[in-house]
Design an enzyme around this catalytic site. Sequence first.
Site, mmCIF file in Angstrom:
data_model
loop_
_atom_site.group_PDB
_atom_site.id
_atom_site.type_symbol
_atom_site.label_atom_id
_atom_site.label_comp_id
_atom_site.label_asym_id
_atom_site.label_seq_id
_atom_site.Cartn_x
_atom_site.Cartn_y
_atom_site.Cartn_z
ATOM 1 N N SER A 138 14.714 -27.026 64.488
ATOM 2 C CA SER A 138 14.073 -27.204 65.781
ATOM 3 C C SER A 138 14.059 -25.873 66.486
ATOM 4 C CB SER A 138 14.836 -28.236 66.614
ATOM 5 O OG SER A 138 14.189 -28.464 67.850
ATOM 6 N N GLY A 139 12.968 -25.567 67.177
ATOM 7 C CA GLY A 139 12.834 -24.311 67.892
ATOM 8 C C GLY A 139 12.137 -24.506 69.207
ATOM 9 N N GLY A 140 11.666 -23.401 69.773
ATOM 10 C CA GLY A 140 11.053 -23.441 71.086
ATOM 11 C C GLY A 140 9.749 -24.207 71.125
ATOM 12 N N THR A 179 9.895 -29.495 66.586
ATOM 13 C CA THR A 179 10.894 -29.858 65.590
ATOM 14 C C THR A 179 10.199 -30.221 64.293
ATOM 15 O OG1 THR A 179 12.383 -30.697 67.311
ATOM 16 C CG2 THR A 179 12.799 -31.441 65.072
ATOM 17 N N VAL A 180 10.817 -29.839 63.179
ATOM 18 C CA VAL A 180 10.312 -30.209 61.857
ATOM 19 C C VAL A 180 11.333 -31.140 61.214
ATOM 20 C CG1 VAL A 180 9.494 -29.387 59.631
ATOM 21 C CG2 VAL A 180 9.134 -28.004 61.664
ATOM 22 N N LYS A 199 5.975 -31.927 60.947
ATOM 23 C CA LYS A 199 6.079 -30.979 62.046
ATOM 24 C C LYS A 199 5.593 -31.632 63.327
ATOM 25 C CE LYS A 199 4.622 -26.390 63.556
ATOM 26 N NZ LYS A 199 3.959 -25.134 63.197
ATOM 27 N N ASP A 223 -1.498 -13.752 59.545
ATOM 28 C CA ASP A 223 -0.043 -13.560 59.599
ATOM 29 C C ASP A 223 0.569 -13.710 58.215
ATOM 30 O OD1 ASP A 223 2.311 -12.931 60.902
ATOM 31 O OD2 ASP A 223 2.784 -15.001 61.418
#
Length: 748
Positions: free
Chosen positions: A42-44, A47-48, A62, A156
């Site tokens: 989980s990040g900013g 969540t995956v 995701k 990217d």
Amino acid sequence: MLTPLTPLTPLTPLTPLSALLPLSHDDPHTLGGHRLVARLGSGGMGTVYLARSATGRTVALKTMHARIAADPAARTRFRLEVDAARVMGPVHGARVFDADPLAETPWLATEYVLGPPLDEAVSLAGPLPEPAVRALGALLCAALAQLHASDVVHRDLKPSNVMITADGPKVIDFGIARALGDDHLTRTGTAAGTPAFMSPEQATGLEHTSAGDVFALAGVLTYAASGHGPFGSGRHADLMYRVRHADPDLTGVPAALVPVLTRCLDKDPAGRPTTSGLAALLHPGQDGGSFAGHLPQPLRMEIARRVGGVWNAPPPRLPAPPEHTLTPPLPSSTPPPPSGLSRRRLLTLGGGSLLGAAAAGAGAWAWLDREDSTTAKPPAPAKDPAWDLLWQEPVSYADPRIPPAPLLLNGLLLVGEYGLKGLDPATGAAKWADPAVYFMRRTTTDGTKVYAADYTLDEADPLRVSTVDTATGKLNAPFSELKDLRAILYGTQLLCATADAVYLAGGRGTHTRDGFGKDQTWFLLKVDTRSGGRLWEVPLPARPAASPHLHFLSARAVGRHLVLVQQSADAEPRLVVHDALTGRALWDKPLQGAQPVLNRAHLAVDDRHVYPGAGELVALGLADGKPVWRFEGLTPKARFGPPAVKDGVVYAVEENRGLVALDAVTGAPRWAEKSRAVAPEDLAAPPAVGLSYVYTYAGASSGLVATDIRTGAVSHPFKAARARYFADASAGRLIAIGGEYVAAYPLA
């Protein structure tokens, strides 16, 4: 100046099931017809999850946080990511099974890819052999060609976005992919992508075409073949300059590939081959065979291990916290994951995986590297220290101008370079995060209070210094307002504090964004924390316009002495000591040495001496800077890492010997390791002195070593990532600071 545009949190379905994080008590049980099994991270942005469909299919699911989903632009980018992932398809990417970008919680369900990302694969098995690089490149050309055929560019492509499976590479993370010619999602003054693998046109903010993806692919292949990118590493601004103007560094690339990659890294997009042309140049020739057949044996073993872990039992869901708990602490009992886990998983997802892959067959960096019982072991204390990962959190030290270090005070751990996080050092639980407390270099502590220089003011506002409410992270009313100094000048630093004073560097003149201005003047000051009055002020040397080098790299106030590592305009450090009562400079000496500047910036000080970290082990008198004693080491001109001093003992790592302990007053040896190989990079940081053990990093092959503080007996080494370690005795934690993470272990 262009600044990188952070993409949506990338989807990284890569970790074996046995290493997954448990679901939180408030995670949904199902989403989009899928039963959630565990968290991948989980990040900013979101969540995956690992999830299973009604038919039993395992997927990576995701999701986007509700607060992010409220932003129409973020939803649009999520939808475009879904579209680009569909365009890539199942052969060259993670198959998209289903998605709903319009749901209240947008979600995307894809194939759970079984294999490590390329950066982890190279860390695990070393640079790939030439046939593997050629096969990898040809297949990635096919992947990009499929994307470009739909007028979509990735923008990217980098090693962490290329997954290595037995069937071939898969390209993931389309968070900033977009249609050719569509630039409405790129903000003015930003450059979307990753600086180390950007094309020159992308770094300049111009249109990134399919030729830009070819440039990035050449960077990925350079990394695969040599273990480093074509433009090195470092600060974003430096990388973007080298991408635009410097020749690529192809050291270590097989000779036959150098002309191919050189063409792809042409600054002019017109000079680069197309994906089909590059594929022809990379064609592996007559050797044939499967993609997996070209891979090194350790990498094939890692892929097989991940495949075998898919149906292991998932961790149980975490219970709800007690009603009186406002912020649920992070679990401290989650078992450490197996080997080969990705540093990237934590850094981009903020997940609970451990950081940094160990060598093949070894455990991940919190695992004890146990030998066979018949193998001879070095002398060890009666009971080895406990060693288990207690918690870890993502944090940014991506562009350090000073050695990355936390602020430690009772019950609070402050970490981060831009935008501080206040954590409970015992559990890692967030106590607060307030953008008003912004730069670590504008924050300091006396061990009891936290002081911060306000950065939220206008350009013309005076410099204000406040205490920080340690319970909330809010700035209290300023106790000092320095009306002739500007609030938001780049080089402002709070250096250190005592119970009655704060020492800082402040300036006057016009505001500049990312460096010093030619019309600025700078001063070293002492401010009374009770009255807010200025006790003394000393002028500092001028800085060239746009110089990024801060005046000071570290500082300590000890009794009547203010000890500083001061940086010159050409970045060279000097050890400078002032009379803390008057500000008068007592002495200064250059900190010359072969180590990088930040390695020489560490300060070890007690009430008699300062022990520089510039390669030799010497005690200098605080009052006059004269050598009191010098330790020559096992061999003439032996080099030492930065020392640490505690309770009358100086500890330092000696090249080709290991840890030594000396009497701080006389320099007489207390004990020393018998002998171990010490690489130059293992002389970067001082030892962390705990309660019963001294902790030092002993290289990738040995990891972290705990040495008995009384006898010098070496405990069994622990697998650990290269990091800077700090002892927090009040919390009983050994704190590890990496480039983009903070973690904690028991302190013995």
